[in-house]
Scaffold this active site. Structure first.
Site, short mmCIF file in Angstrom:
data_model
loop_
_atom_site.label_atom_id
_atom_site.label_comp_id
_atom_site.label_asym_id
_atom_site.label_seq_id
_atom_site.Cartn_x
_atom_site.Cartn_y
_atom_site.Cartn_z
N ASP A 1 -6.99 2.92 3.13
CA ASP A 1 -6.50 1.64 3.64
C ASP A 1 -7.64 0.62 3.73
O ASP A 1 -7.45 -0.57 3.44
CB ASP A 1 -5.89 1.82 5.04
CG ASP A 1 -4.76 2.82 5.05
OD1 ASP A 1 -4.01 2.87 4.06
OD2 ASP A 1 -4.63 3.56 6.04
N GLU B 1 -1.01 9.53 -5.71
CA GLU B 1 0.09 8.57 -5.65
C GLU B 1 0.39 7.96 -7.02
O GLU B 1 1.55 7.68 -7.33
CB GLU B 1 -0.22 7.50 -4.60
CG GLU B 1 -0.18 8.04 -3.19
CD GLU B 1 -1.12 7.35 -2.21
OE1 GLU B 1 -1.30 7.89 -1.10
OE2 GLU B 1 -1.67 6.27 -2.54
N GLU C 1 0.86 -1.19 0.00
CA GLU C 1 0.00 0.00 0.00
C GLU C 1 0.90 1.24 0.00
O GLU C 1 1.68 1.46 0.92
CB GLU C 1 -0.91 -0.02 1.23
CG GLU C 1 -1.98 1.06 1.24
CD GLU C 1 -3.01 0.95 0.11
OE1 GLU C 1 -3.75 1.91 -0.07
OE2 GLU C 1 -3.05 -0.10 -0.60
#
Length: 491
Positions: A470, A312, A281
């Site tokens: 998450d 990201e 992750e």
């Protein structure tokens, strides 16, 4: 694309995943956990923070775009940047000074488990998995208290030369300090004024001041590494926290040492269980050298799956040499989803991955290598399951168990996300990547890869935003592994 149909698909997927989860033997989760001190900012709070400084100094510091928080002025500048853009950001602080300043001048509303591995461990524990083995190199007594007491979360501890799995409260290292991060959450439509400039915050988001004390090392205890087989059986591993690796350390070691050690752990896990799938992750990484090293030396060729958000994706593409595509992703615009899709495909190719899962507000994209053991519908179900979990998390602030997670089914599918997918459908069908009928199911069949795109459930006014990414990644990954195990069992 029919919104009611997607609502029905979410429900079906949730119950399918719920049925499959008991087939898993366990999960391994490492490395980062911390304590999050959380403050929901008001306009009054912001005015007070700005008032501590000369506004022209703030403006100059905003223009300088500080990459770390060395003093309070850096903090206020990065907060204004994050609020102006409505983008989540994580910025490191290497001393405890900013922690003390924020305690004195702002204070926090409450504290909770933080860090990707900590959040994921607690989520998986609450989903009722048989075993969740968490590993945090800096597990303090205070940190251990933030792991949920479900009885299925265990932590390795060395006793008399042997590695035993114990509840975190019995596995901490005496005398070690705690890592405390500050989470400053802000709301859409807040009015911000500084140095004569006024703007409205475009969306709910947060700024994270990430504590990086000098004693922090992203590494594994040698005895635990040598006895990694004591963690088994586990079906998958979710690894995170690599952003804490530094270029150089006071003892003369460098990032290369920690990258090499991280790869050794991954390779040993794979040798102990060749069926094990490993997910990394990603998160915001300011240092370009570290960002590239994580992608090209830890992720590439060594792991199966990568989870990341839009920012990201752009940052990863940038350090891998795809500047134009990176800019197109970050700029968004009406073709933003097309760029995001192309970016995810590029990451899969460059990093030689089996799976790339991108979560964006309103929709998720999952790129899959050919030959994966699940059907596209089964993969889609895992994404939809994670969408329900994320909705429940945003709605209530946490998820205590699978029964509570059902609350996410009541959250509507995002109409904006659906609109993004409809725009993408024109792109796909125009290039003959899929037929309109295939895309109604969210499927794209490629010659070298397949893809799934789903509209996700979005809470208009979330109770909290930290940990939602998450939750999405962990929910989808664990549901996918559970389905693989269920299929292998023949049931």
């Amino acid at each position: 694309m029919d919104i009611e149909e997607w609502e029905q698909r979410h429900a079906e997927a949730f119950y399918n995943a719920k049925e499959a989860l008991p087939y898993l033997d366990g999960m391994f989760v490492a490395y980062n956990s911390n304590i999050d001190a959380i403050r929901h900012l008001t306009e009054e709070d912001l005015s007070k923070l700005v008032g501590f400084f000369d506004e022209s100094d703030i403006q100059d510091r905003v223009a300088a775009y500080p990459r770390e928080i060395a003093e309070p002025l850096d903090f206020v500048a990065r907060l204004l940047i994050s609020m102006r853009e409505g983008k989540a950001a994580e910025v490191p602080a290497y001393t405890a000074d900013i922690h003390e300043w924020l305690k004195e001048h702002l204070g926090f509303d409450y504290a909770r488990m933080g860090g990707q591995a900590g959040i994921i461990s607690n989520l998986l524990g609450r989903l009722g998995l048989k075993k969740v083995v968490a590993y945090v190199p800096w597990l303090s007594e205070e940190q251990a208290e933030y792991f949920t007491a479900t009885g299925n979360i265990l932590h390795p501890k060395v006793e008399n030369g042997k590695v035993l799995l114990k509840p975190p409260g019995e596995a901490f290292k005496p005398g070690i300090g705690s890592k405390v991060n500050w989470i400053l959450e802000y709301s859409k439509d807040m009015n911000v004024t500084c140095a004569g400039n006024t703007f409205k915050v475009p969306r709910d988001n947060r700024l994270i001041i990430s504590s990086r004390p000098k004693w922090l090392r992203l590494d594994m205890d040698k005895q635990i590494y040598e006895q990694l087989d004591t963690l088994l059986p586990v079906d998958g591993a979710m690894l995170s926290g690599y952003q804490m690796i530094k270029e150089e350390y006071e003892d003369g070691s460098t990032y290369k040492d920690y990258v090499e050690n991280s790869v050794k752990v991954i390779e040993k896990l794979k040798s102990l269980n060749p069926e094990l799938r490993i997910h990394v992750e990603l998160t915001s990484i300011q240092n370009r050298l570290i960002r590239k090293a994580i992608l090209t030396e830890i992720v590439a060729r060594h792991v199966h799956s990568l989870g990341l958000d839009t920012v990201e994706v752009a940052n990863a593409l940038n350090v891998l040499g795809h500047e134009e595509l990176s800019y197109s992703v970050i700029r968004k615009g009406e073709n933003g989803i097309m760029s995001l899709y192309q970016g995810a495909v590029q990451l899969m190719k460059d990093l030689d991955l089996e799976r790339v899962h991108v979560h964006s507000l309103g929709f998720y994209i999952c790129i899959l290598a050919k030959g994966h053991p699940l059907t596209l519908k089964e993969h889609r179900d895992s994404l939809l399951f994670s969408s329900v979990l994320a909705a429940a998390q945003a709605l209530n602030g946490n998820i205590e168990n699978l029964a509570e997670a059902e609350a996410g089914l009541e959250v509507p599918v995002s109409s904006i996300g659906l609109e993004d997918l409809e725009n993408f459908q024109l792109y796909c069908t125009g290039r003959k990547l899929c037929t309109p009928d295939e895309f109604e199911y969210g499927y794209v069949y490629g010659s070298e890869h397949d893809a799934i795109l789903i509209p996700s459930k979005v809470v208009e006014r979330p109770k909290a935003t930290v940990g939602i990414g998450d939750t999405i990644s962990a929910g989808a990954f664990v549901a996918m592994l559970a389905k693989i195990k269920q299929k292998h069992s023949g049931k």
